[in-house]
Design a protein around this motif. Structure first.
Motif, PDB file in Angstrom:
ATOM      1  N   VAL A   1      -2.608   8.019  -3.075  1.00 31.70           N
ATOM      2  CA  VAL A   1      -3.092   6.759  -2.497  1.00 31.70           C
ATOM      3  C   VAL A   1      -3.078   5.662  -3.555  1.00 31.70           C
ATOM      4  O   VAL A   1      -3.555   5.858  -4.678  1.00 31.70           O
ATOM      5  CB  VAL A   1      -4.510   6.939  -1.933  1.00 31.70           C
ATOM      6  CG1 VAL A   1      -5.067   5.597  -1.447  1.00 31.70           C
ATOM      7  CG2 VAL A   1      -4.495   7.946  -0.779  1.00 31.70           C
TER       8      VAL A   1
ATOM      9  N   LYS B   1       0.839  -1.185   0.000  1.00 33.25           N
ATOM     10  CA  LYS B   1       0.000   0.000   0.000  1.00 33.25           C
ATOM     11  C   LYS B   1       0.882   1.246   0.000  1.00 33.25           C
ATOM     12  O   LYS B   1       2.049   1.202   0.427  1.00 33.25           O
ATOM     13  CB  LYS B   1      -0.939   0.030   1.189  1.00 33.25           C
ATOM     14  CG  LYS B   1      -0.283   0.296   2.528  1.00 33.25           C
ATOM     15  CD  LYS B   1      -1.333   0.398   3.629  1.00 33.25           C
ATOM     16  CE  LYS B   1      -0.685   0.691   4.984  1.00 33.25           C
ATOM     17  NZ  LYS B   1      -1.712   0.798   6.061  1.00 33.25           N
TER      18      LYS B   1
ATOM     19  N   SER C   1       0.500   5.711   0.527  1.00 32.90           N
ATOM     20  CA  SER C   1      -0.331   6.873   0.845  1.00 32.90           C
ATOM     21  C   SER C   1       0.211   8.165   0.240  1.00 32.90           C
ATOM     22  O   SER C   1      -0.544   9.129   0.050  1.00 32.90           O
ATOM     23  CB  SER C   1      -0.468   7.034   2.361  1.00 32.90           C
ATOM     24  OG  SER C   1       0.815   7.149   2.967  1.00 32.90           O
ATOM     25  N   LYS C   2       1.525   8.235  -0.069  1.00 30.57           N
ATOM     26  CA  LYS C   2       2.128   9.425  -0.670  1.00 30.57           C
ATOM     27  C   LYS C   2       3.036   9.009  -1.816  1.00 30.57           C
ATOM     28  O   LYS C   2       3.665   7.949  -1.741  1.00 30.57           O
ATOM     29  CB  LYS C   2       2.942  10.193   0.381  1.00 30.57           C
ATOM     30  CG  LYS C   2       2.108  10.841   1.466  1.00 30.57           C
ATOM     31  CD  LYS C   2       2.988  11.584   2.453  1.00 30.57           C
ATOM     32  CE  LYS C   2       2.165  12.235   3.546  1.00 30.57           C
ATOM     33  NZ  LYS C   2       3.013  12.986   4.497  1.00 30.57           N
TER      34      LYS C   2
END
Length: 228
Positions: free
Chosen positions: A30, A24, A26-27
């Motif tokens: 996303v 995953k 996020s920056k």
């Protein structure tokens, strides 16, 4: 990207023995990538104003050799994380009837991930038989609403109406099957299970009636508790 702990793979003929990575991010934006059992799912940012409750965010099909092991794997994971199988709200998973060729997993964002057996017949039988009448026809339609359209609410409404209109004139075994479905649907939808459960307990069932009910509805976890 950050590595996550993947869930265990199902015992499916095309599966590898090694659980592959899940990531995953996020920056700077996303992004989520899942790789499991030979297929990958990638998720990007949701459009502005998207309401997950409307379940319009997206969907995909995952073709597999056998759907039962996948359903069992998701059910086991849900029990570990949530303490129960989630059959309503988000996320959730549709019920699996033995012998069925598909099921749907709905994620927290409202995406529908449908697992379909590769050898599923090209021409599916979607109900609506002209040979059926009364409660039997309503049961046939409710099956399609639940298993293929994932519309438990409409199935609940259709069966409630059919039991009121045709229940008293239908064979007792058909009435029992309809009432079992109503009890199960009520639990899924968060509705009261009475009077369906009370009506069910008042029926007199023969051994053959029970055998048919258990054959058709044996996948319902609470069936033995509901039957008189």
């Amino acid at each position: 990207m950050k590595q996550l702990h993947p869930v265990a793979e199902p015992n499916e003929s095309r599966s590898t023995d090694v659980v592959q990575a899940t990531y995953k991010q996020s920056k700077p934006y996303v992004y989520l990538a899942l790789r499991w059992s030979g297929f990958e799912l990638h998720f990007g940012p949701a459009p502005k104003g998207l309401d997950p409750v409307r379940e319009e965010s997206g969907g995909c099909l995952v073709m597999v050799d056998a759907v039962a092991p996948y359903h069992a794997a998701f059910v086991a994971a849900m029990r570990r994380v949530h303490g129960k199988v989630l059959s309503s709200g988000l996320p959730r998973i549709t019920r699996y009837r033995p012998g069925a060729s598909r099921f749907t997993l709905i994620d927290p964002s409202g995406n529908s991930i449908m697992f379909i057996q590769r050898d599923e017949p090209a021409e599916l039988e979607y109900g609506g038989s002209t040979k059926l009448t009364g409660l039997a026809r309503a049961l046939d339609n409710a099956r399609i609403l639940r298993e293929f359209k994932n519309d438990d609410l409409q199935a609940f409404r259709a069966l409630k109406s059919a039991v009121r209109r045709h229940g008293m004139n239908a064979p007792v075994v058909e009435r029992a099957i309809a009432l079992c479905h109503l009890v199960d649907l009520a639990m899924v939808l968060g509705e009261p299970t009475d009077p369906w459960a009370a009506d069910l307990r008042g029926l007199e069932l023969t051994t053959s009636d029970r055998q048919r009910i258990e054959s058709e509805l044996g996948h319902l976890a609470g069936l033995q508790e509901w039957l008189p």
